[in-house]
Structures are given as C-alpha cells and as structure tokens.
Design a protein around this motif. Structure first.
Motif, PDB file in Angstrom:
ATOM      1  N   TYR A 301       3.047 -44.187  -9.762  1.00 44.55           N
ATOM      2  CA  TYR A 301       3.423 -44.305 -11.033  1.00 44.55           C
ATOM      3  C   TYR A 301       2.733 -45.429 -11.899  1.00 44.55           C
ATOM      4  O   TYR A 301       1.850 -45.820 -10.491  1.00 44.55           O
ATOM      5  N   ASP A 302       2.115 -44.997 -12.925  1.00 42.97           N
ATOM      6  CA  ASP A 302       1.125 -45.843 -13.628  1.00 42.97           C
ATOM      7  C   ASP A 302       1.430 -47.328 -13.228  1.00 42.97           C
ATOM      8  O   ASP A 302       0.189 -47.981 -13.942  1.00 42.97           O
ATOM      9  N   ASP A 405       4.424 -33.839 -16.705  1.00 45.77           N
ATOM     10  CA  ASP A 405       3.749 -33.669 -17.937  1.00 45.77           C
ATOM     11  C   ASP A 405       3.655 -35.434 -19.412  1.00 45.77           C
ATOM     12  O   ASP A 405       5.185 -34.896 -19.911  1.00 45.77           O
ATOM     13  N   LEU A 406       3.126 -35.299 -18.803  1.00 47.53           N
ATOM     14  CA  LEU A 406       2.625 -37.096 -20.081  1.00 47.53           C
ATOM     15  C   LEU A 406       2.917 -36.579 -21.282  1.00 47.53           C
ATOM     16  O   LEU A 406       2.966 -38.218 -21.842  1.00 47.53           O
ATOM     17  N   GLU A 407       2.141 -36.093 -21.649  1.00 46.62           N
ATOM     18  CA  GLU A 407       2.600 -35.736 -23.543  1.00 46.62           C
ATOM     19  C   GLU A 407       3.512 -35.716 -24.099  1.00 46.62           C
ATOM     20  O   GLU A 407       4.203 -36.426 -24.402  1.00 46.62           O
ATOM     21  N   GLY A 411       6.559 -41.570 -19.765  1.00 41.89           N
ATOM     22  CA  GLY A 411       7.171 -42.778 -18.924  1.00 41.89           C
ATOM     23  C   GLY A 411       7.452 -41.983 -17.107  1.00 41.89           C
ATOM     24  O   GLY A 411       7.936 -42.745 -16.707  1.00 41.89           O
ATOM     25  N   GLU A 412       7.224 -40.984 -16.901  1.00 44.24           N
ATOM     26  CA  GLU A 412       7.121 -40.270 -16.255  1.00 44.24           C
ATOM     27  C   GLU A 412       8.648 -40.160 -15.371  1.00 44.24           C
ATOM     28  O   GLU A 412       9.057 -40.668 -14.708  1.00 44.24           O
ATOM     29  N   ARG A 413       9.138 -39.324 -16.127  1.00 42.73           N
ATOM     30  CA  ARG A 413      10.773 -39.556 -15.913  1.00 42.73           C
ATOM     31  C   ARG A 413      11.514 -38.901 -14.969  1.00 42.73           C
ATOM     32  O   ARG A 413      11.986 -37.856 -14.608  1.00 42.73           O
TER      33      ARG A 413
END
Length: 482
Positions: A301-302, A405-407, A411-413
């Motif tokens: 995760y970021d 899809d970060l756009e 939040g990477e959910r």
C-alpha cells in the motif's frame, strides 16, 4: 567549513527518520501533526509529493538509499536480525559502492549520528571521521546502546535528543575544518515503542487529538500480531497514536536545534539539507499497524511504500516547490551528488536517475530527463510496479496479486486484478514489471525466489540463501519487526 568561494563544494546534512508515513507531515496536508521545522524547510526548499522506498522495511530501504541499487542487486531483502556488532557481525554492503564513498573520494569528511542497521554497527565505514551508531535496528528511547567509533556506550536521556546533540557537536567541530562535510542524522523516531516513551511536552500536544488522519479501520485480514497487538503497533491504539505523533514532533524540534546551530555557525547558506524516511507506515490505515511486514503476505500500500522527502539548498533548489513526479530511493544517490556539483553517473548504471534538474538545480544546466513515469518496489517475493494512475502487485509464486485503478480508487480499496475488463492492463503492467526486474536484478541476489517472510534476515546471501532468513514467528516468539 565557512563556505568561502575557494572551496566550491556545499556541506550536506541528511536527516533520516524511521517508519514515517508520507501522511505524517504538516506540509503534506496533515492538519493534526505538528512539524513546524520541517514545514518551514519545505517552504524554503522542495518537497516531493510521491517519493517511494525500494522496499517497505528498513534495512533494504536504507541500503538502496546509500547505493542506488534495488534489494535484488545489493542483497539486503529484510530487516537485519543477525549479530549487529562484534566479530560475527558483517558489513552487508561490503564491496557495494555507496554515495558516501563518492563523497569521501571528493574530499568530504563524513559523520554519522544515529541508526545504521546494515551490519557491523561498531565499524566506521570509509571516509567517516565521526561514527555514533545505534547498536541494532531499534531500541527504547532511553538508555539506548550505541557505538562511538568501535567503543560501546549508552545514550543517556531521550535518544532523539542524544542523536541531535551528537550531530551538533559534529557541526561545531567541522566548522573549524577546511574541507566540506557530510552528516547523516539517522533518528529512530517515530519507530515503536510508542506509549510512554516521549517527553510530556510532546505527548500532551496530542492528548485530546481526534486522530482523524489515522482512522482505525477494521483489522486487515492479513494483519500480523506480536505480543498481544499488531506487529507494528501496540495493544492500546490511541496511546500508540499519541506516542507516534509525539515522536515525530519531538524529532522535528530536534532537527530545529541542529539547523539553528548550523545557522549560528554561519553554514546554512552553504549546506544542502535533506529530510526523508526509510520506509512508510500505516497507523490504522487499511486496518494495518506497521509497514510492509505489518501483514503477511507483505503489503505494498502507498502508506507503506511512500515516504516524505524534502530538500533545501540555497541557490541550488527552488523555494516552495512541490514535485509530483514518481521518484524513488534508487534515484537519491545520483541526485544528491549532482546537487553537490559532483558526477553521479556511476549511480545511474542501474534504474536510478538524478532528478536534481526537477528541483530547480543549476548543477550543470541539464534539462529534466523525459523519463518513464513509473517506480518499482520489492519485498522478497512481492513486487510492485506503479504509474501515476495504476498499481500492480505480484506475489511469487502463487499470488495473491493486486491491481488498482488509482485514478478512480486512490485509496487502493478495490482490487481489480480478476476483472475481465482490466485483463489487458494487468498483463501489460505485469510484463513491464518482469522485464524491469530482469534488467536490474542480479541472479544470485534475486529476491523473487527467496523465503522472505518479513521476519528478519540473519546473514548475507551465500551458497544456501535459505539460511539467511529467520523463520516467521508472529505468535510472539519471533523477532520484532524493525
């Protein structure tokens, strides 16, 4: 060094924090955490909004910062848990060129104050005229075991202040020297332990904090536990948050003291100042306490793989600049050397490229490189490729894999790796990632086939790579993650 025109080389101070998430900085938009010194540093310099570590755990991340190589090219794949000093301890970067070697060759006098954690903490490295190193990878914030050169001693008082005091003493001594200096100030803050470790003046700042920047989500299904709490946290999450935030603010104040003394010695205009962290940290984000090894399988995760990054250098770096490029620790050595007016091309033979030109540097007048906007991280058999808008995580040999899809989902959910409509994107990123690691990894050091559990690395890789790693022990019997 007074910085007169005959010398021509700037001094350098690099402040390195330990386990600081990219969110744990006022200048990055967190309204709850108090970091006035670092916020001011960002205002008079440049801040990278998306700077990535090469691995979301300390030792491999630190090795990459020094060498510009990825873990699969320098051989440190997990936090080091073998002997930290004495005849059985070894230098895990022995024979691997570091940017500090280049500085020593250029006539710099080198100093270290704080954490090393790359083996042989009692052996000053080449070019270091000052060596004040933590024994291992972590410790309580009081009575910490240190080495002054090769001599053991105990840091009495609060460790963050002891490291800052030592750094100030180095500055005062070097101000009388004719040659430029490099100083690494490697704090252990805000690494655990958290609760009850920090001065009241800082913990009281957060006693009534809502901690909206760290929502305590439902525990992640992969969350690892140790001694009754999350492996990267403590049983009382609120007290841990108070301690974490207090550690950051106490470190910020200590950095302020070092910078004040730098100015008092007349050196501020002639010194490049950098602040960054080794790896990121989740403090409840995604239901995780910890970084990459806060979960098993290890996460990318970021919050785990991004870190804060600030650099200020009068006349070399633009003021108030925020760089939105995707940048990595493997870019750091070449960048720092270029900012200092030195040739960093030796650290661009791998994936790293200097981004000094993007900071407003006039080091050699080069235009910013038109580089692919992508970064990579690895943690043993877990690998990541990230573009501005997409992230793919691959776990050897069997998965699970992830695609975000970060756009649409910053939040990477929502993991879309099995979405038939995304198959072409997943395949393209997977192919690109495999090709990149095939280009930059060394076969004998490649982490994709190693048993890295996030439980520690005992020794350098040898004929039997299996023996280099500790067995996973998240039942409370294993080593704490550092």
């Amino acid at each position: 060094m007074t910085g007169d025109a005959g010398r021509g080389r700037p001094n350098i101070i690099v402040f390195l924090s330990d386990d600081q998430g990219p969110w744990a900085l006022g200048a990055a938009g967190n309204p709850e955490i108090r970091t006035p010194v670092l916020d001011a540093l960002a205002a008079r310099g440049a801040r990278a909004g998306r700077f990535f570590c090469t691995s979301p755990v300390c030792s491999p991340a630190r090795a990459s910062l020094l060498t510009g190589r990825i873990p699969s090219a320098h051989g440190v794949h997990d936090y080091l848990d073998g002997p930290h000093a004495g005849p059985e301890s070894v230098d895990h970067l022995d024979g691997v060129p570091a940017f500090t070697d280049a500085l020593a060759d250029a006539g710099y006098r080198l100093g270290l104050s704080g954490k090393w954690h790359l083996g042989a903490s009692d052996v000053p490295r080449r070019g270091f005229v000052h060596w004040y190193a933590l024994h291992g990878g972590g410790s309580p914030y009081h009575d910490a075991p240190m080495y002054r050169g090769s001599t053991p001693e105990t840091a009495t008082g609060y460790l963050t202040d002891a490291i800052a005091d030592d750094a100030i003493a180095f500055l005062e001594a070097e101000a009388r020297e004719p040659d430029p200096f490099f100083l690494a100030v490697n704090f252990t803050a805000p690494h655990k332990p958290f609760a009850g470790q920090h001065p009241d003046e800082f913990t009281e700042l957060y006693r009534d904090c809502a901690f909206e920047s760290c929502p305590q989500e439902e525990p992640h299904p992969w969350l690892q536990h140790l001694h009754g709490g999350p492996i990267g946290g403590e049983p009382d999450a609120r007290e841990a948050l108070i301690g974490y935030f207090a550690a950051v603010t106490a470190m910020d104040a200590a950095i302020g003291r070092v910078l004040d003394r730098l100015g008092g010695l007349g050196l501020a205009q002639d010194t490049i100042v950098v602040f960054l962290s080794d790896n990121g940290f989740n403090a409840g984000h995604h239901g995780i306490w910890g970084k990459g090894n806060g979960t098993f399988p290890m996460n990318m995760y970021d919050e785990s793989v991004m870190v804060p990054f600030i650099v200020a250098a009068p006349g070399r770096v633009a003021e108030g600049l925020v760089v939105d490029d995707l940048l990595s620790a493997y870019d750091f050595p070449a960048t720092l050397l270029e900012l200092a007016g030195l040739d960093g091309s030796a650290f661009e033979s791998g994936p790293g490229r200097s981004f000094a030109a993007r900071l407003g540097s006039a080091a050699d007048g080069r235009a910013p490189e038109d580089r692919a906007v992508v970064v990579h991280s690895e943690y043993g058999p877990v690998r990541m490729i990230r573009t501005h808008g997409r992230k793919y995580v691959h776990r050897f040999p069997y998965g699970p894999h992830e695609f975000y899809d970060l756009e649409a989902d910053p939040g990477e959910r929502v993991n879309l790796v099995d979405d038939p409509g995304r198959g072409a994107e997943v395949q393209a990123l997977r192919h690109r990632m495999h090709g990149w690691f095939a280009e930059h990894a060394e076969r004998a050091l490649d982490g994709a086939v190693l048993p890295v559990f996030g439980a520690g690395q005992l020794a350098p890789l040898g004929d039997d790579p299996l023996s280099a790693f500790a067995a996973p022990g998240w039942d409370g019997a294993g080593p704490a993650a550092v």
